[in-house]
Design a protein around this motif. Structure first.
Motif, PDB file in Angstrom:
ATOM      1  N   LEU A   1     -66.499   2.167 -34.002  1.00 21.68           N
ATOM      2  CA  LEU A   1     -65.069   2.096 -33.698  1.00 21.68           C
ATOM      3  C   LEU A   1     -64.344   3.366 -34.134  1.00 21.68           C
ATOM      4  CD1 LEU A   1     -64.280  -1.598 -34.713  1.00 21.68           C
ATOM      5  CD2 LEU A   1     -64.150  -0.622 -32.414  1.00 21.68           C
TER       6      LEU A   1
ATOM      7  N   HIS B   1     -68.100  -0.562 -37.597  1.00 18.60           N
ATOM      8  CA  HIS B   1     -66.979   0.252 -38.074  1.00 18.60           C
ATOM      9  C   HIS B   1     -67.181   1.719 -37.713  1.00 18.60           C
ATOM     10  CE1 HIS B   1     -65.433  -2.729 -41.366  1.00 18.60           C
ATOM     11  NE2 HIS B   1     -65.041  -3.055 -40.151  1.00 18.60           N
TER      12      HIS B   1
ATOM     13  N   LEU C   1     -61.804  -3.602 -27.564  1.00 22.43           N
ATOM     14  CA  LEU C   1     -62.776  -3.066 -28.515  1.00 22.43           C
ATOM     15  C   LEU C   1     -64.216  -3.201 -28.023  1.00 22.43           C
ATOM     16  CD1 LEU C   1     -61.176  -3.989 -31.962  1.00 22.43           C
ATOM     17  CD2 LEU C   1     -60.872  -1.955 -30.529  1.00 22.43           C
TER      18      LEU C   1
ATOM     19  N   GLN D   1     -58.535   2.631 -39.394  1.00 24.40           N
ATOM     20  CA  GLN D   1     -59.138   2.715 -38.064  1.00 24.40           C
ATOM     21  C   GLN D   1     -59.031   1.331 -37.430  1.00 24.40           C
ATOM     22  OE1 GLN D   1     -63.482   3.111 -39.587  1.00 24.40           O
ATOM     23  NE2 GLN D   1     -63.537   1.572 -37.951  1.00 24.40           N
ATOM     24  N   ARG D   2     -59.468   1.215 -36.195  1.00 26.11           N
ATOM     25  CA  ARG D   2     -59.540  -0.101 -35.581  1.00 26.11           C
ATOM     26  C   ARG D   2     -60.683  -0.880 -36.229  1.00 26.11           C
ATOM     27  NH1 ARG D   2     -56.977  -0.592 -30.752  1.00 26.11           N
ATOM     28  NH2 ARG D   2     -57.261  -2.838 -31.131  1.00 26.11           N
TER      29      ARG D   2
ATOM     30  N   GLU E   1     -64.774  -0.367 -25.600  1.00 30.65           N
ATOM     31  CA  GLU E   1     -64.936   0.924 -26.267  1.00 30.65           C
ATOM     32  C   GLU E   1     -66.302   1.017 -26.964  1.00 30.65           C
ATOM     33  OE1 GLU E   1     -63.108   3.456 -25.988  1.00 30.65           O
ATOM     34  OE2 GLU E   1     -61.236   2.668 -25.169  1.00 30.65           O
ATOM     35  N   LEU E   2     -66.734  -0.064 -27.584  1.00 32.71           N
ATOM     36  CA  LEU E   2     -68.021  -0.052 -28.267  1.00 32.71           C
ATOM     37  C   LEU E   2     -69.167   0.078 -27.271  1.00 32.71           C
ATOM     38  CD1 LEU E   2     -67.268  -2.801 -30.915  1.00 32.71           C
ATOM     39  CD2 LEU E   2     -67.734  -0.393 -31.394  1.00 32.71           C
TER      40      LEU E   2
ATOM     41  N   HIS F   1     -62.346  -5.210 -36.845  1.00 34.46           N
ATOM     42  CA  HIS F   1     -62.488  -6.518 -36.210  1.00 34.46           C
ATOM     43  C   HIS F   1     -61.200  -7.313 -36.352  1.00 34.46           C
ATOM     44  CE1 HIS F   1     -63.667 -10.752 -35.797  1.00 34.46           C
ATOM     45  NE2 HIS F   1     -64.723 -10.349 -35.116  1.00 34.46           N
TER      46      HIS F   1
END
Length: 479
Positions: A282, A279, A201, A344-345, A204-205, A347
């Motif tokens: 993501l 959020h 993550l 969604q993905r 991706e972020l 934390h």
């Protein structure tokens, strides 16, 4: 990881045979070892890589091993006396090897090996040795392979050599090294096949330019497949990220401000905005899904099953179980009515301790691993953002319970956080009360089980929430 797909080398098996009796004694004493209170029935080598050979004055062994342990059934399950085999955990160890250990490294001692290929060596936790910790940083600076280990990095980020390493001592499920107040390396102790969200993550972020999460500078994995490894066959082992020197831990900051009588609502609102920004990033970076009736019912059923398991293990939870179950039943019923909830993905384990405020007042989110006790595949599933919101709401309750119980302080923070979230997301989480209550209830049930097992003195905190969420009086009564 699939046990059938891994065939440890004779070299790895022989090295583990030398270490086996020492590790059986040492592992249960480590904070990150998840199997405390149960005997170890077997240790099995997965892979062994000598980053420095044992013939050198100081050797460094990277070891992946499975730990098998028996597991008793929950109380009240009707299976008393039946001993089952707990699903095996795979652990990552970094072991230093010397003939004699200098006094400064005495706290790192694992033991003295008397048999096998390591006979005559003194073995110890390498992370407490600055020289060996520095060697690990050097490997991260130079992408490439070493045995089953694969080292990668962002070549646009400068990683200086010679940074002094120091271990952090506050962690429980992993281990971290800080290098010169510039970088922090998080090492995953329990590893599974697949990309760990705490690497996946943030990568991706970073690609989406989200500044709320420190971007990985380097990372390393283990490729355990017999042929070319896919991302799902590799094990994430560690990630190096910028260290936010001088940043305030959100939990400690909240407690300090509360104890001084200062309002935390401004910080809570800012945290809500930061959460919504992450959020949004993501959702832009990774696929989202719409939860239909069947999916919502599965989510509600899983929550109800976790409640059943927790109530079997914690008698204090049982009187509230019927009231708590209504939260999950309401979620399933509303899901059948067809609201368009998005997943969604997220934390996955958001609380004040996963947030850092920089000296200039900006909030960052860290530690995207999710709840380590849950399977990696489950932690990587899309979830409603309400899961993270509920985690933070529960964290405000915990902070309010520290010392003198202050329910008004918690409520003000909860409201400010949701308002801040709405300023960015365009929708207040409180406008979905059924969804939010279900996730907050699920989180409180998890906390009850955790506290009963690990911190019994803290059990009144989640039980207060349980009383409120079950609709059985005021949470104040539990304090």
């Amino acid at each position: 990881m699939s046990e059938a797909a891994i065939h440890p080398s004779a070299h790895a098996t022989a090295l583990l045979a030398s270490l086996d009796p020492l590790l059986r004694q040492w592992l249960p004493r480590q904070r990150w070892f998840a199997g405390k209170g149960r005997p170890i029935s077997a240790l099995e080598a997965v892979a062994a890589t000598e980053l420095l050979p044992r013939s050198a004055p100081t050797g460094l062994l990277h070891l992946l091993l499975r730990v098998r342990q028996p597991m008793a059934p929950p109380q009240g399950s009707g299976l008393d006396g039946v001993i089952a085999e707990r699903p095996t955990d795979c652990y990552q160890l970094l072991i230093g090897m010397r003939r004699t250990l200098p006094p400064r490294l005495a706290p790192a001692l694992i033991g003295h090996v008397t048999e096998g290929p390591l006979a005559g060596q003194t073995v110890y936790d390498a992370l407490l040795d600055p020289r060996l910790a520095g060697l690990l940083l050097e490997r991260l600076r130079m992408p490439g392979r070493h045995g089953v280990l694969r080292f990668e990095r962002d070549m646009d980020v400068e990683i200086p050599s010679g940074l002094t390493a120091r271990p952090l001592t506050c962690e429980q499920s992993n281990s971290s090294l800080v290098y010169g107040d510039t970088f922090i390396l998080k090492l995953f102790r329990r590893v599974q096949a697949g990309l760990n969200p705490d690497l996946e993550l943030p990568l991706e972020l970073a690609r989406k330019g989200c500044a709320r999460v420190p971007a990985p500078a380097a990372w390393f994995l283990a490729d355990l497949a017999s042929g070319p490894a896919t991302p799902e066959e590799s094990c994430s082992l560690g990630v190096l990220q910028p260290y936010l020197a001088g940043a305030d831990d959100g939990w400690e900051l909240a407690l300090r401000m509360r104890d001084k009588g200062d309002a935390f609502t401004g910080e809570a609102r800012a945290l809500g905005r930061a959460t919504a920004e992450v959020h949004a990033a993501l959702a832009a970076a990774l696929p989202t899904v719409t939860l239909g009736r069947a999916q919502v019912e599965l989510v509600a059923d899983a929550m109800a099953e976790r409640l059943t398991v927790a109530a079997q293990s914690v008698p204090a939870l049982r009187p509230y179980a019927p009231g708590l179950l209504t939260a999950f039943e309401a979620l399933a019923d509303l899901g059948g009515a067809g609201p368009a909830w998005k997943a969604q993905r997220v934390h996955g384990d958001l609380h004040l301790g996963q947030c850092l405020r920089s000296p200039d007042g900006e909030w960052s989110l860290i530690d995207f691993e999710g709840e380590p006790a849950r399977p990696l595949a489950e932690r990587r599933l899309p979830q409603p953002p309400a899961r993270d919101v509920a985690g933070m709401l529960r964290s405000f309750d915990y902070a309010a319970s520290h010392g003198t119980w202050s329910p008004g302080w918690a409520e003000e923070c909860r409201a400010a956080y949701c308002s801040g979230y709405a300023e960015v997301a365009g929708r207040d989480p409180r406008t979905d009360p059924v969804l939010l209550r279900a996730h907050e209830t699920d989180k409180a049930v998890y906390e009850v089980l955790y506290e009963a097992r690990h911190r019994p003195d803290w059990l009144p905190v989640p039980l207060a929430a349980v009383r409120r969420l079950a609709g059985d009086g005021s949470a104040d009564e539990a304090h």
